[in-house]
Write a protein that holds these residues in place. Sequence first.
Motif, short mmCIF file in Angstrom:
data_model
loop_
_atom_site.label_atom_id
_atom_site.label_comp_id
_atom_site.label_asym_id
_atom_site.label_seq_id
_atom_site.Cartn_x
_atom_site.Cartn_y
_atom_site.Cartn_z
N ALA A 56 0.87 -1.18 0.00
CA ALA A 56 0.00 0.00 0.00
C ALA A 56 0.90 1.23 0.00
O ALA A 56 2.04 1.17 0.46
CB ALA A 56 -0.91 0.02 1.22
N TYR A 57 0.38 2.31 -0.55
CA TYR A 57 1.11 3.58 -0.48
C TYR A 57 0.13 4.74 -0.47
O TYR A 57 -1.02 4.62 -0.92
CB TYR A 57 2.12 3.72 -1.61
CG TYR A 57 1.60 3.54 -3.03
CD1 TYR A 57 1.06 4.60 -3.75
CD2 TYR A 57 1.72 2.30 -3.66
CE1 TYR A 57 0.63 4.42 -5.05
CE2 TYR A 57 1.28 2.12 -4.96
CZ TYR A 57 0.75 3.18 -5.67
OH TYR A 57 0.31 3.00 -6.96
N ILE A 65 -3.28 10.26 -3.69
CA ILE A 65 -3.00 8.95 -4.29
C ILE A 65 -2.93 7.90 -3.19
O ILE A 65 -2.06 7.97 -2.31
CB ILE A 65 -1.68 8.98 -5.08
CG1 ILE A 65 -1.72 10.05 -6.17
CG2 ILE A 65 -1.39 7.61 -5.70
CD1 ILE A 65 -0.40 10.26 -6.88
N GLN A 66 -3.86 6.95 -3.22
CA GLN A 66 -3.88 5.86 -2.25
C GLN A 66 -4.14 4.56 -3.00
O GLN A 66 -5.14 4.44 -3.71
CB GLN A 66 -4.97 6.08 -1.19
CG GLN A 66 -4.81 7.35 -0.38
CD GLN A 66 -5.87 7.48 0.71
OE1 GLN A 66 -6.37 6.48 1.24
NE2 GLN A 66 -6.20 8.70 1.06
N LEU A 83 -2.66 -0.13 4.43
CA LEU A 83 -3.05 1.26 4.17
C LEU A 83 -3.62 1.90 5.42
O LEU A 83 -3.38 3.09 5.70
CB LEU A 83 -4.07 1.31 3.03
CG LEU A 83 -4.46 2.70 2.52
CD1 LEU A 83 -3.25 3.45 1.99
CD2 LEU A 83 -5.53 2.59 1.43
N GLU A 84 -4.36 1.14 6.22
CA GLU A 84 -4.93 1.69 7.45
C GLU A 84 -3.85 2.07 8.45
O GLU A 84 -4.00 3.04 9.20
CB GLU A 84 -5.90 0.68 8.07
CG GLU A 84 -7.25 0.58 7.37
CD GLU A 84 -7.98 1.90 7.31
OE1 GLU A 84 -7.96 2.65 8.32
OE2 GLU A 84 -8.57 2.21 6.26
N TYR A 116 -0.62 -8.57 8.94
CA TYR A 116 -0.19 -7.53 8.00
C TYR A 116 -0.17 -6.15 8.66
O TYR A 116 0.64 -5.30 8.30
CB TYR A 116 -1.08 -7.56 6.75
CG TYR A 116 -0.68 -8.66 5.80
CD1 TYR A 116 0.46 -8.54 5.01
CD2 TYR A 116 -1.40 -9.84 5.73
CE1 TYR A 116 0.87 -9.55 4.16
CE2 TYR A 116 -1.01 -10.87 4.88
CZ TYR A 116 0.13 -10.72 4.10
OH TYR A 116 0.53 -11.74 3.27
N THR A 117 -1.05 -5.96 9.63
CA THR A 117 -0.98 -4.72 10.41
C THR A 117 0.34 -4.65 11.17
O THR A 117 1.04 -3.63 11.14
CB THR A 117 -2.15 -4.65 11.41
OG1 THR A 117 -3.39 -4.59 10.68
CG2 THR A 117 -2.05 -3.42 12.30
N ASP A 118 0.71 -5.74 11.83
CA ASP A 118 1.98 -5.78 12.57
C ASP A 118 3.16 -5.56 11.64
O ASP A 118 4.12 -4.85 11.98
CB ASP A 118 2.13 -7.12 13.29
CG ASP A 118 1.15 -7.28 14.45
OD1 ASP A 118 0.54 -6.27 14.85
OD2 ASP A 118 1.01 -8.42 14.95
#
Length: 210
Positions: A56-57, A65-66, A83-84, A116-118
């Motif tokens: 994500a960027y 831009i996301q 992304l979050e 994936y958050t970690d």
Amino acid sequence: MLEQYRTVRSPGSREVVIRKSRFIGHVMPVETEEEAVQFIENIKKQHWNATHNCSAYMIGERDEIQRQSDDGEPSGTAGKPILEVIRSQNVKNVAIVVTRYFGGIMLGAGGLIRAYTDGAVLALEAGEVITRVLRREVFVEIDYTWLGKVENELRGRGIQTGETLFTDKVTLLCLPRNDEGDTFMAWITDLTQGQALVTEGRRLYYSEGE
């Protein structure tokens, strides 16, 4: 231009093992979408044998831009959590890739989101989140007789300075915050009793404390 914003200082990566799967978070400061895409492609080439390279960027003053990619993971379990993290940490102009090497144990949707958050959080820690402050270049040309007083006053007010040029006179590069630039120029003129030649330069971002 924003008066300040948060981003990462440098590229970085950090790894965690969750139920035998390796998750490697990678981060890169980027200014354009092209840079972000190239970074993601580079990580994919580097980890070509990984099970997934999710990414994500977020780029732009107003986060115009996301983008996100689950790269084969169940929809919403990888790219969106990454992304979050970028949003929740209030950083911009960054790209994150979380690489996964599957360890044989299924994590389920909730487990994947947490993993994936970690991974994204670890990536930001590796890149070191910093604040970039918009500063104004102000060149102050003075006679040598003023140098000691002006330098002391600048230190007393906590004004950042850059290179000092010594010729027949002294030219100090001062770097007040952009929103304080006009006030600073009026102050330095008053301090030197109008004897300083004050010239405004560019507006540039500097890391806080730089």
